[in-house]
Design an enzyme around this catalytic site. Structure first.
Site, mmCIF file in Angstrom:
data_model
loop_
_atom_site.group_PDB
_atom_site.id
_atom_site.type_symbol
_atom_site.label_atom_id
_atom_site.label_comp_id
_atom_site.label_asym_id
_atom_site.label_seq_id
_atom_site.Cartn_x
_atom_site.Cartn_y
_atom_site.Cartn_z
ATOM 1 N N ASP A 135 -63.900 40.027 -66.914
ATOM 2 C CA ASP A 135 -63.996 38.850 -67.780
ATOM 3 C C ASP A 135 -64.955 37.859 -67.124
ATOM 4 O O ASP A 135 -64.583 37.148 -66.191
ATOM 5 C CB ASP A 135 -62.615 38.202 -67.976
ATOM 6 C CG ASP A 135 -61.696 39.061 -68.845
ATOM 7 O OD1 ASP A 135 -61.869 40.296 -68.874
ATOM 8 O OD2 ASP A 135 -60.799 38.488 -69.497
ATOM 9 N N LYS A 198 -64.932 36.498 -75.771
ATOM 10 C CA LYS A 198 -63.660 35.844 -75.493
ATOM 11 C C LYS A 198 -63.845 34.345 -75.583
ATOM 12 O O LYS A 198 -64.881 33.817 -75.183
ATOM 13 C CB LYS A 198 -63.210 36.278 -74.083
ATOM 14 C CG LYS A 198 -61.982 35.592 -73.534
ATOM 15 C CD LYS A 198 -61.594 36.218 -72.171
ATOM 16 C CE LYS A 198 -60.550 35.377 -71.456
ATOM 17 N NZ LYS A 198 -60.233 35.893 -70.111
ATOM 18 N N LYS A 234 -61.389 38.529 -78.045
ATOM 19 C CA LYS A 234 -60.230 38.090 -77.276
ATOM 20 C C LYS A 234 -60.094 36.574 -77.320
ATOM 21 O O LYS A 234 -60.792 35.869 -76.592
ATOM 22 C CB LYS A 234 -60.346 38.571 -75.822
ATOM 23 C CG LYS A 234 -59.194 38.087 -74.927
ATOM 24 C CD LYS A 234 -59.296 38.657 -73.511
ATOM 25 C CE LYS A 234 -58.252 38.027 -72.595
ATOM 26 N NZ LYS A 234 -58.398 38.449 -71.195
#
Lengths: 298, 481
Positions: A135, A198, A234
């Site tokens: 991430d 995300k 996400k």
């Protein structure tokens, strides 16, 4: 390829808000609700990203990932456990031989204000220690001054460093200020090779919101229509109740459809959502809510 | 984990158990419900199930006469003399009571009209209450609304309203008429009179002086009697252009004032620089709102050719997620067509599209087997001269054409007998201002559609009528200077 601000399609904020208002009035009950909650549980990236994390805490979180609630049979496992790079090996050891992935934040999380070579090094470190997913955060400072090529190149470089690990690109939408910027950043991340986009680090408010997520889902849809390539989504931060999670799933289903309704393409970045889902599913079985004392808080 | 179950919303219908509908309704004249002199009644039903809901009086010429006389007496003896401040209090009271009973009104509106509860609950009823409170505020400020012009009330106002927004149209008509000091005889549409009769009950309960508002149910002959009554000083009509023209003919040569809000065939323009995903949402809202039973519906879509395939692909995908069904279910996006006759008319137009060899698109959604339902429909590529582009269908049917230049689309948008509404989707402000001055339509929405507010005037050009409702402008048709 040179990026400039004119290449991005506009977003109408009022229209986005009106569309979101329609999702939250859809109703899911009984069996569909139960299945949707299980699906939501399977989409969770169980997250602990605190300065005070310890190996013990990581082990606890991993145990929870493997045993969300042994009292309720047939519960799915969460999708992944998300930790800082130094805890990747701890998490990996705990989660070996399970379907639960290890995700690691990297690239100077949460601000991203470190040089590219260090970001690459951090990414390589996480991958070497067994991270299945990375991430990363984008450089919001460079993005906001319009240096889109810098942002694009950086994401592409991290993608290369990831190797087989899947890359989630955190836009930190709470710092991007407009939905137009969210659209731009989503386009850049997808073009540079993101496997997932995300919303947030969880360190900045507001974190994930439905309007922001809808803009990102629409970017994914438009990219799919052009290229037939799926990109995951996400939302992270602030989604702590089953009710809200179901609203996100309604939005996902009506915007992207059936193919995204799996944890391969959709995740919730959350720490307490799993507990609330367990409470809801427990209520279905027992007919009453049980006390939160029965669910571990990690 | 794979998603191995069918994603299906669960029915969430509003309960009708607490709703009280009398088996029979009389005429509301002079503050009371009175038996019709005509001695005849007709039935009203739920278009989603065909179930009979109630029967109501069919007013004839004599009944209308009684109502007009009651309104005339109330005007002369009470309402004309009452200070604006006092009139305003009554109107505020009506607004508050509608808000208190909003849920009941919403359910009856959906039961009787077929519109989804989401719309009657979130749009029709709150907006109706807002109209009353907005005009209540003007009641004691008329001199300031028209400085140096001494506005005077007209007398008895005859008002005839359509079936697409029953309570809302009643509010649009009654609120400004009362605020300006007129008394009212209102005729609701024959298929959807229930909420107007519930409004009559509410008006009775709020102690409005008897005769200030009278509500007479019935058919075309009832409306004609009202239009032709010699003591009526003004007619306000919302409905079809055909009937509007008849009204205009019948009052020619009299001193009656007239305002008409008639049909429409709204042009909805999408340029290549628009936020396309939101434009698609706007298109859906523009045409499928209230099953397309909207005079200002965006029923003609003009898409710039370089984004046409993208817009049409996305529109089709979006239509797949629309839910057609039980109007009382909060998941429902598109409810029932208001009547059998209207459903047949819509189907005839769709058939016409097929006969013209055009591409017709409908989503795969199921529709209930009972009741009057129509799938949302696209008709792609109809010519500007086609009846599908020229005539008002008043159903969930959207015709789609493409255009290349802005001059071309302005010409096409204006090339219909109507001029009620239009919508423009572009990210460029200068283009919006250019278009708003060139499109001949009373209402033009930019980057949105079907937005209403009591403060904003609404009305048409050309065969869409004249006179404005809403806002300061909405006071004028009820005043003389």
């Amino acid at each position: 390829m040179e990026w400039n601000h004119q290449q991005f399609p506009p977003v109408d904020q009022v229209g986005i808000q009106e569309r979101v208002a329609r999702f939250i009035t859809r109703s899911l009950k009984k069996e569909t609700k139960s299945k949707a909650l299980r699906l939501a549980l399977s989409m969770i990236d169980l997250t602990t990203l605190e300065g005070k994390d310890t190996p013990g805490k990581i082990e606890q979180v991993c145990h929870k990932a493997l045993h969300p609630c042994d009292d309720i049979q047939g519960l799915p496992l969460v999708a992944a456990v998300c930790v800082y790079p130094i805890y990747v090996s701890t998490a990996k050891k705990c989660l070996e031989n399970s379907s639960v992935k290890v995700a690691s934040v990297a690239t100077g999380f949460p601000s991203g204000n470190v040089p590219l070579n260090l970001k690459i090094e951090e990414t390589l470190y996480a991958v070497d220690h067994g991270a299945d997913e990375i991430d990363m955060v984008i450089s919001r400072g460079e993005f906001l001054i319009g240096n889109y090529n810098f942002v694009y190149d950086e994401i592409a470089a991290i993608k290369a460093a990831c190797g087989a690990a899947r890359l989630k690109v955190i836009l930190e939408t709470g710092e991007l200020s407009t939905l137009d910027n969210v659209r731009k950043a989503s386009e850049l991340a997808i073009a540079a090779g993101a496997d997932f986009i995300k919303t947030s680090t969880g360190k900045i408010q507001p974190a994930a919101t439905m309007p922001v997520t809808l803009v990102m889902l629409e970017t994914i849809k438009d990219h799919f229509l052009r290229t037939n390539r799926l990109v995951g989504m996400k939302p992270a931060g602030g989604i702590s109740t089953s009710k809200v999670a179901l609203q996100y799933l309604v939005m996902l289903h009506e915007t992207l459809g059936e193919r995204w309704m799996t944890n391969e393409w959709f995740r919730f970045g959350a720490s307490s959502l799993a507990n609330d889902i367990v409470l809801q599913l427990g209520k279905e079985r027992r007919g009453v809510y049980f006390s939160k004392n029965y669910v571990s808080s990690d | 984990m794979k998603n191995n179950f069918e994603w299906k919303y669960s029915p969430a219908p509003e309960s009708t158990e607490h709703i009280k509908i009398d088996p029979r309704y009389d005429l509301f004249i002079n503050g009371k419900f009175v038996k019709p002199l005509s001695k005849t009644y007709f039935e009203t039903s739920d278009p989603a199930t065909g179930k009979m809901l109630a029967s109501m009086a069919h007013a004839n010429e004599k009944d209308v006469n009684t109502a007009v006389l009651a309104a005339k007496t109330a005007y002369d003896k009470t309402w004309k003399k009452m200070p604006g401040k006092e009139r305003g209090k009554y109107i505020f009271r009506i607004a508050r009571m509608i808000q208190e009973r909003a849920r009941e009104f919403a359910i009856i509106e959906s039961l009787n009209g077929g519109k989804p509860i989401r719309e009657s609950r979130d749009f029709d009823i709150p907006l109706a209450a807002n109209h009353f409170s907005y005009y209540a505020g003007w009641a004691d400020k008329l001199d300031y609304a028209f400085p140096n012009r001494t506005p005077k009330s007209l007398g008895v106002v005859g008002q005839i309203i359509p079936w697409n927004f029953p309570l809302l149209m009643a509010a649009w008509k009654i609120a400004p008429a009362l605020a300006t000091g007129n008394t009212v005889v209102l005729k609701p549409a024959e298929t959807t009179s229930l909420t107007a009769l519930k409004l009559a009950e509410l008006i009775r309960d709020c102690d409005l002086p008897p005769g200030v508002v009278n509500i007479v149910t019935g058919f075309g002959n009832t409306g004609a009697a009202l239009v032709n009554h010699s003591l009526v000083n003004k007619i306000a009509f919302t409905g079809s252009t055909g009937v509007g023209k008849l009204i205009q003919k019948s009052i020619a040569g009299t001193s009656k004032k007239l305002s008409l809000e008639l049909g429409g065939k709204g042009a909805h323009l999408v340029f290549d620089d628009a936020p396309i995903n939101q434009a698609v949402e706007g298109i859906v809202n523009g045409i499928f709102f209230n099953q397309g039973h909207v005079c200002c519906a965006g029923s003609r879509l003009y898409v710039q050719e370089n984004v046409a395939s993208e817009v049409i692909t996305k529109l089709k995908a979006r239509m797949q997620t629309l839910i057609v069904g039980d109007p009382l279910d909060k998941n429902t996006d598109i409810g029932a067509i208001n009547s059998e006759g209207q459903l047949k008319k819509i189907k005839d137009y769709i058939q016409l599209g097929k006969n013209e060899g055009l591409e017709i698109y409908q989503p795969e959604c199921g529709i209930p087997t009972k009741g009057f339902f129509c799938k949302p429909t696209l008709i792609i590529g109809a010519g500007q001269s086609s009846r599908l582009v020229q005539e008002e269908i008043f159903g969930p049917v959207l015709s789609i054409q493409t255009f290349r230049t802005i001059e071309e689309v302005i010409e096409k948008a204006n090339q219909v007998p109507y001029g009620l509404s239009a919508g423009v989707w572009t990210d460029k402000g200068s283009k919006i201002f250019n278009l708003t001055s060139k499109l001949r339509a009373g209402v033009i929405w930019a980057n949105t559609y079907n937005k209403f507010d009591p403060t904003s005037p609404f009305g048409g050009y050309k065969e869409s009528g004249f006179g404005r409702e809403g806002g300061l402008h909405g006071l004028q048709p009820y005043l003389s200077f």
